[in-house]
Design a protein around this motif. Sequence first.
Motif, mmCIF file in Angstrom:
data_model
loop_
_atom_site.group_PDB
_atom_site.id
_atom_site.type_symbol
_atom_site.label_atom_id
_atom_site.label_comp_id
_atom_site.label_asym_id
_atom_site.label_seq_id
_atom_site.Cartn_x
_atom_site.Cartn_y
_atom_site.Cartn_z
ATOM 1 N N GLU A 32 -2.475 -0.209 -7.455
ATOM 2 C CA GLU A 32 -1.972 0.924 -8.221
ATOM 3 C C GLU A 32 -2.686 2.216 -7.848
ATOM 4 O OE1 GLU A 32 -1.135 2.296 -12.863
ATOM 5 O OE2 GLU A 32 -2.228 0.449 -12.434
ATOM 6 N N LEU A 33 -3.984 2.136 -7.561
ATOM 7 C CA LEU A 33 -4.721 3.325 -7.145
ATOM 8 C C LEU A 33 -4.123 3.921 -5.876
ATOM 9 C CD1 LEU A 33 -8.440 2.265 -7.732
ATOM 10 C CD2 LEU A 33 -7.142 3.975 -9.011
ATOM 11 N N VAL A 34 -3.641 3.054 -4.990
ATOM 12 C CA VAL A 34 -3.059 3.524 -3.729
ATOM 13 C C VAL A 34 -1.631 4.007 -3.943
ATOM 14 C CG1 VAL A 34 -2.386 2.842 -1.399
ATOM 15 C CG2 VAL A 34 -4.539 2.030 -2.347
ATOM 16 N N THR A 35 -0.811 3.199 -4.612
ATOM 17 C CA THR A 35 0.598 3.552 -4.779
ATOM 18 C C THR A 35 0.774 4.768 -5.684
ATOM 19 O OG1 THR A 35 0.805 1.961 -6.608
ATOM 20 C CG2 THR A 35 1.394 1.202 -4.388
ATOM 21 N N ASP A 36 -0.175 4.995 -6.605
ATOM 22 C CA ASP A 36 -0.112 6.163 -7.476
ATOM 23 C C ASP A 36 -0.753 7.387 -6.812
ATOM 24 O OD1 ASP A 36 0.727 7.253 -9.992
ATOM 25 O OD2 ASP A 36 -1.378 7.348 -10.590
ATOM 26 N N TYR A 73 -6.825 -1.890 0.901
ATOM 27 C CA TYR A 73 -5.451 -1.520 0.576
ATOM 28 C C TYR A 73 -5.177 -0.081 1.012
ATOM 29 C CZ TYR A 73 -5.362 -5.653 -2.456
ATOM 30 O OH TYR A 73 -5.417 -6.938 -2.941
ATOM 31 N N PHE A 74 -3.988 0.144 1.553
ATOM 32 C CA PHE A 74 -3.565 1.482 1.942
ATOM 33 C C PHE A 74 -2.061 1.465 2.136
ATOM 34 C CE2 PHE A 74 -4.763 -0.987 5.635
ATOM 35 C CZ PHE A 74 -3.703 -0.817 6.512
ATOM 36 N N GLU A 75 -1.460 2.617 2.391
ATOM 37 C CA GLU A 75 -0.030 2.660 2.691
ATOM 38 C C GLU A 75 0.228 3.734 3.752
ATOM 39 O OE1 GLU A 75 1.685 5.411 -0.959
ATOM 40 O OE2 GLU A 75 1.731 3.229 -1.209
ATOM 41 N N THR A 76 0.611 3.298 4.929
ATOM 42 C CA THR A 76 0.882 4.226 6.017
ATOM 43 C C THR A 76 2.179 5.000 5.790
ATOM 44 O OG1 THR A 76 1.910 2.419 7.262
ATOM 45 C CG2 THR A 76 -0.391 2.940 7.764
ATOM 46 N N GLY A 77 3.040 4.505 4.894
ATOM 47 C CA GLY A 77 4.255 5.228 4.572
ATOM 48 C C GLY A 77 3.977 6.570 3.932
ATOM 49 N N ARG A 78 2.815 6.734 3.349
ATOM 50 C CA ARG A 78 2.444 8.027 2.752
ATOM 51 C C ARG A 78 2.177 9.064 3.830
ATOM 52 N NH1 ARG A 78 -2.743 9.030 -1.290
ATOM 53 N NH2 ARG A 78 -2.444 11.294 -1.566
ATOM 54 N N ASN A 79 1.410 8.690 4.832
ATOM 55 C CA ASN A 79 1.188 9.552 6.000
ATOM 56 C C ASN A 79 0.488 8.716 7.060
ATOM 57 O OD1 ASN A 79 0.054 11.490 7.919
ATOM 58 N ND2 ASN A 79 0.639 13.051 6.442
ATOM 59 N N GLN A 80 1.246 8.286 8.060
ATOM 60 C CA GLN A 80 0.705 7.377 9.062
ATOM 61 C C GLN A 80 -0.343 8.040 9.943
ATOM 62 O OE1 GLN A 80 3.558 8.848 9.173
ATOM 63 N NE2 GLN A 80 4.088 9.452 11.241
ATOM 64 N N ILE A 81 -0.273 9.350 10.088
ATOM 65 C CA ILE A 81 -1.260 10.051 10.914
ATOM 66 C C ILE A 81 -2.604 10.103 10.198
ATOM 67 C CG2 ILE A 81 -1.858 12.277 11.934
ATOM 68 C CD1 ILE A 81 1.033 12.712 12.543
ATOM 69 N N THR A 82 -2.597 10.500 8.935
ATOM 70 C CA THR A 82 -3.838 10.561 8.163
ATOM 71 C C THR A 82 -4.494 9.196 8.066
ATOM 72 O OG1 THR A 82 -3.057 12.450 6.875
ATOM 73 C CG2 THR A 82 -4.824 11.135 5.922
ATOM 74 N N PHE A 276 10.560 5.030 2.490
ATOM 75 C CA PHE A 276 9.512 4.022 2.328
ATOM 76 C C PHE A 276 9.257 3.635 0.879
ATOM 77 C CE2 PHE A 276 8.357 6.495 6.192
ATOM 78 C CZ PHE A 276 8.605 5.494 7.108
ATOM 79 N N GLY A 277 9.716 4.448 -0.060
ATOM 80 C CA GLY A 277 9.571 4.090 -1.466
ATOM 81 C C GLY A 277 8.230 4.411 -2.064
ATOM 82 N N ASN A 278 7.464 5.351 -1.449
ATOM 83 C CA ASN A 278 6.181 5.699 -2.055
ATOM 84 C C ASN A 278 6.395 6.604 -3.260
ATOM 85 O OD1 ASN A 278 7.008 7.381 0.178
ATOM 86 N ND2 ASN A 278 5.195 8.612 -0.183
#
Length: 320
Positions: A32-36, A73-82, A276-278
């Motif tokens: 949740e910390l990542v997805t939020d 945990y992470f999500e590259t859909g948020r920003n794959q470069i960062t 991506f659904g973020n």
Amino acid sequence: MIDGIKTPLSSTTNHLNWQFDGSVTTDAMSRELVTDEQAWAVVQVNPNVSLNLDAGLRSGSASYNSLSAVTIYFETGRNQITLGSIVLPAVLAVINPLLTELGTQHTNTFLGANAGNATAVQAAVRCKSCLFSPFAATQVDILPFDVQTAMGPTMTGLNYLLTTTFDVFQYLRNSAQIVGAELDLTSSLLFGFVDISVLVHCAELHAYQPGFRVGLPMESLFTLIGIKWAGFFLNFWIVINAASSFTSFELMPTFYQYGYAFPFFNLTQGTRTIIFGNKSHLGQNFGILIAWMVIGMIGIVIFTELGQKQNRKKNKHEVR
């Protein structure tokens, strides 16, 4: 483990902003910390790792999984470069050496304590990961950047979109007097083709970048400054949009946060949500994009009227 992370961080200020929170106790809370979007990545030190390792050494069970020690945990859909170029390399640069060091220490401690116990050593050897790589990290990409065609509408494709929109504007301007009443239909079709150029198929969704959002403000100003200055403004408009859109604001000086109010950032953020659904900011994204459309439309009306007044005065002067 936690102290091992804090030690290298305390020796320098040139690192990511790490926060240590003992209240996060479950996988769901970490996710949740990542997805939020409260954190770019969460390093979760899983419970009972040492106990499970000791049990594996005693029993010689090959079922022990060294990757269960730490979960990132992470999500590259948020920003794959960062994530790919900054956050993950920085996190792994701290975590991997630490896990290797802790694993070596644990293995040396076990072998030293059981130097005269052949039975214990033989049992431990059957669990190879228990001795040679007792601790490792599992990487969990919650929302992966797995639609490669999304590179267009979320990255440099926006520059091509804006340039193409400029070309469409020039064509319409030069054709206006010839095409006449059919211009509106031609305009709609051409801007539609601009959108199709960055079409992305994702499940049952069709995400696209609307050329009107970035084209109308540009076209309205061209009406005022004239076509001879249009190329200069096009370059300025691309730079000021792109500079604040493709890299996360946390990595840039505060100045670049003006991008929150500009089309490219909102196009990119909204498109990532759709594909991506973020975390959704679509209300804000669409609100700002519609505001730019309204500004462009109002600008076209005002600047066109000003231009017509100037032309009428010029024609009146020439008649006299």
